[in-house]
Write a protein that holds these residues in place. Structure first.
Motif, PDB file in Angstrom:
ATOM      1  N   TYR A  75       0.844  -1.198   0.000  1.00 25.37           N
ATOM      2  CA  TYR A  75       0.000   0.000   0.000  1.00 25.37           C
ATOM      3  C   TYR A  75       0.875   1.242   0.000  1.00 25.37           C
ATOM      4  CZ  TYR A  75      -3.519   3.455   1.209  1.00 25.37           C
ATOM      5  OH  TYR A  75      -4.339   4.545   1.197  1.00 25.37           O
ATOM      6  N   TYR A  76       0.600   2.119  -0.965  1.00 27.81           N
ATOM      7  CA  TYR A  76       1.340   3.376  -1.052  1.00 27.81           C
ATOM      8  C   TYR A  76       0.447   4.412  -1.704  1.00 27.81           C
ATOM      9  CZ  TYR A  76       4.533   6.901  -2.930  1.00 27.81           C
ATOM     10  OH  TYR A  76       5.133   8.099  -3.265  1.00 27.81           O
ATOM     11  N   ALA A 103     -13.035   5.848   1.305  1.00 23.44           N
ATOM     12  CA  ALA A 103     -13.725   4.674   0.770  1.00 23.44           C
ATOM     13  C   ALA A 103     -13.028   4.085  -0.447  1.00 23.44           C
ATOM     14  CB  ALA A 103     -15.169   5.033   0.412  1.00 23.44           C
ATOM     15  N   LEU A 104     -12.288   4.925  -1.201  1.00 25.40           N
ATOM     16  CA  LEU A 104     -11.684   4.405  -2.419  1.00 25.40           C
ATOM     17  C   LEU A 104     -10.230   4.858  -2.585  1.00 25.40           C
ATOM     18  CD1 LEU A 104     -12.730   2.464  -4.557  1.00 25.40           C
ATOM     19  CD2 LEU A 104     -13.142   4.416  -6.048  1.00 25.40           C
ATOM     20  N   ASN A 105      -9.536   5.012  -1.465  1.00 32.34           N
ATOM     21  CA  ASN A 105      -8.097   5.301  -1.572  1.00 32.34           C
ATOM     22  C   ASN A 105      -7.258   4.040  -1.375  1.00 32.34           C
ATOM     23  OD1 ASN A 105      -8.188   4.843   1.176  1.00 32.34           O
ATOM     24  ND2 ASN A 105      -7.299   6.798   1.764  1.00 32.34           N
ATOM     25  N   GLY A 106      -7.914   2.886  -1.374  1.00 32.47           N
ATOM     26  CA  GLY A 106      -7.223   1.607  -1.305  1.00 32.47           C
ATOM     27  C   GLY A 106      -7.313   0.892   0.019  1.00 32.47           C
ATOM     28  N   LEU A 107      -7.551   1.614   1.107  1.00 32.45           N
ATOM     29  CA  LEU A 107      -7.517   0.998   2.430  1.00 32.45           C
ATOM     30  C   LEU A 107      -8.578  -0.085   2.610  1.00 32.45           C
ATOM     31  CD1 LEU A 107      -6.876   3.999   4.862  1.00 32.45           C
ATOM     32  CD2 LEU A 107      -5.397   2.011   4.494  1.00 32.45           C
ATOM     33  N   MET A 108      -9.791   0.175   2.115  1.00 34.52           N
ATOM     34  CA  MET A 108     -10.897  -0.728   2.410  1.00 34.52           C
ATOM     35  C   MET A 108     -10.784  -2.067   1.680  1.00 34.52           C
ATOM     36  SD  MET A 108     -12.561   0.849   4.644  1.00 34.52           S
ATOM     37  CE  MET A 108     -11.070   1.707   5.120  1.00 34.52           C
ATOM     38  N   GLY A 109      -9.975  -2.126   0.644  1.00 37.78           N
ATOM     39  CA  GLY A 109      -9.871  -3.367  -0.111  1.00 37.78           C
ATOM     40  C   GLY A 109      -8.604  -4.150   0.124  1.00 37.78           C
ATOM     41  N   ASN A 163      -6.780   8.381  -5.698  1.00 38.55           N
ATOM     42  CA  ASN A 163      -6.478   7.080  -6.283  1.00 38.55           C
ATOM     43  C   ASN A 163      -6.032   7.266  -7.724  1.00 38.55           C
ATOM     44  OD1 ASN A 163      -8.793   7.065  -8.065  1.00 38.55           O
ATOM     45  ND2 ASN A 163     -10.070   6.449  -6.337  1.00 38.55           N
ATOM     46  N   THR A 164      -5.799   6.172  -8.420  1.00 40.89           N
ATOM     47  CA  THR A 164      -5.293   6.252  -9.790  1.00 40.89           C
ATOM     48  C   THR A 164      -6.341   5.856 -10.824  1.00 40.89           C
ATOM     49  OG1 THR A 164      -4.445   3.973  -9.768  1.00 40.89           O
ATOM     50  CG2 THR A 164      -2.962   5.702  -8.982  1.00 40.89           C
ATOM     51  N   GLY A 165      -7.595   5.771 -10.421  1.00 41.09           N
ATOM     52  CA  GLY A 165      -8.649   5.335 -11.329  1.00 41.09           C
ATOM     53  C   GLY A 165      -9.087   6.423 -12.287  1.00 41.09           C
TER      54      GLY A 165
END
Length: 387
Positions: free
Chosen positions: A7-8, A254-260, A150-152
């Motif tokens: 995670y980064y 919610a979508l910066n990677g932590l939840m998944g 995020n990178t989406g």
């Protein structure tokens, strides 16, 4: 945790009423020419355009503008931005707007130094970006997509009715994002509600996967409970700063990677909605809302323990006389009731879907996996039920 992970995130967040002041710190770090990407007229009406331009002038920047980015940014608008970036040799792409503007800006930053048709290469074929990229940053005006950290990037080719998302490498994450909840208060209430459900959908699609309970799941349950509480406050009073600030930060986390992290994840609702949006140009969050309860009733038996946890830990359904299936369904009912209460549960017909679109949407929807591998025929059944 079921999977190893790294995670980064390189994104610096400036949050709060005075967050825009940090342009004074950030703009001097980049070269003299900035491509400012924004939507239609809202940032000019609310004064944000003038405020950003003042900081640009103070920093001695030459500003090139790409305006008119739509709620579902198109490949043509992406190509227009790429040509501007190339022509003016821009040094920074600054998105001033909602998630669609940020998505388009990432696409421009990825594509400005690439050859060939960038939509075909980077979205249709999902090619790795091996060329140099431009730095991208954001001043956010709508909470929901999480694109600010995020990178989406999701782009729509209207000619072929393809709405495709992809994740870029870390170079395309915003270098910095400015989040002032006050900017979100100038948008229509419909867009606020759409963003709230987009956030909720991001959380659920990461939550409803695997069977082992992870640290990410505990964090997720807390975010969902907080989202429910603050959504009710914001719907009752859209100018409630505390509620809007909590919603804005929840959307980012919610979508910066932590939840998944450490999870397989299930993005089928997004895969189906992208094609609904390609055919109707509906608000993304409302498209997700229209199909989510129906989709989850279709698959809940295949992930029953997690749906039971959702009912008990998010909605406080603790009736011991109910079977696990009854508890799981009660949790989905609670979700639907909350959506109706907050005015964010449209039918697909209300969003512009017609019967003759359904089979084409179902055939072209991307199915990523999840508890149940749904077929195109099953997707079509879900869509018809949600009409």
């Amino acid at each position: 945790m079921n999977f190893d992970f790294t995670y980064y995130t390189p994104t610096k967040i400036y949050f709060g009423r005075n967050a825009l002041l940090n342009l004074r710190t950030e703009l001097p770090k980049y070269g003299p020419t900035v491509l400012m990407v924004y939507g239609r007229n809202s940032i000019k009406k609310n004064g944000l355009y003038d405020a950003v331009m003042e900081y640009m002038k103070e920093a001695g920047k030459t500003v090139v503008e790409l305006s008119g980015v739509m709620s579902n940014p198109t490949a043509d608008k992406l190509r227009e931005g790429v040509e501007l970036a190339r022509k003016h040799k821009v040094d920074l792409v600054l998105a001033v707007g909602g998630g669609s503007v940020v998505d388009c800006s990432k696409g421009i930053a990825a594509s400005a130094k690439a050859e060939g048709d960038v939509f075909t290469r980077f979205w249709v074929n999902q090619e790795e970006v091996t060329n140099d990229t431009l730095p991208v940053a954001a001043v956010l005006t709508m909470a929901g997509t999480g694109s600010e950290m995020n990178t989406g990037s999701v782009i729509t080719e209207t000619a072929t009715k393809q709405k495709i998302g992809r994740l870029f490498d870390e170079r395309l994450a915003p270098r910095f994002s400015i989040l002032n909840p006050e900017y979100t208060m100038t948008l229509p209430e419909y867009q606020m509600k759409s963003g709230i459900f987009d956030t909720f959908s991001h959380l659920m699609e990461q939550y409803f996967s695997d069977t082992e309970v992870t640290t990410s799941d505990y964090l997720n349950e807390g975010l969902m409970r907080g989202l429910i509480a603050n959504a009710r406050k914001a719907v009752a009073n859209p100018t409630d700063y505390e509620a809007r600030s909590n919603l804005m930060w929840a959307a980012t986390v919610a979508l910066n990677g932590l939840m998944g992290l450490g999870k397989s994840q299930d993005w089928n609702v997004h895969g189906i909605e992208h094609q609904i949006g390609a055919y109707t140009d509906c608000a993304h969050g409302m498209g997700l809302a229209a199909i989510s309860p129906t989709y989850y009733r279709h698959i809940y038996k295949n992930g029953l323990p997690r749906f039971v946890a959702f009912a008990r830990n998010v909605w406080d359904i603790c009736d011991d006389s109910l079977s696990d299936e009854e508890v799981a369904l009660a949790g989905i009912d609670a979700l639907e009731n909350f959506m109706r209460e907050c005015g964010m549960y449209p039918t697909l017909a209300e969003l512009g879907v017609t019967e003759d679109m359904i089979d084409d949407i179902a055939k072209t929807a991307t199915i990523y996996g999840g508890y149940k591998k749904v077929s195109s025929a099953e997707v079509a059944d879900i869509l018809r039920e949600a009409m």
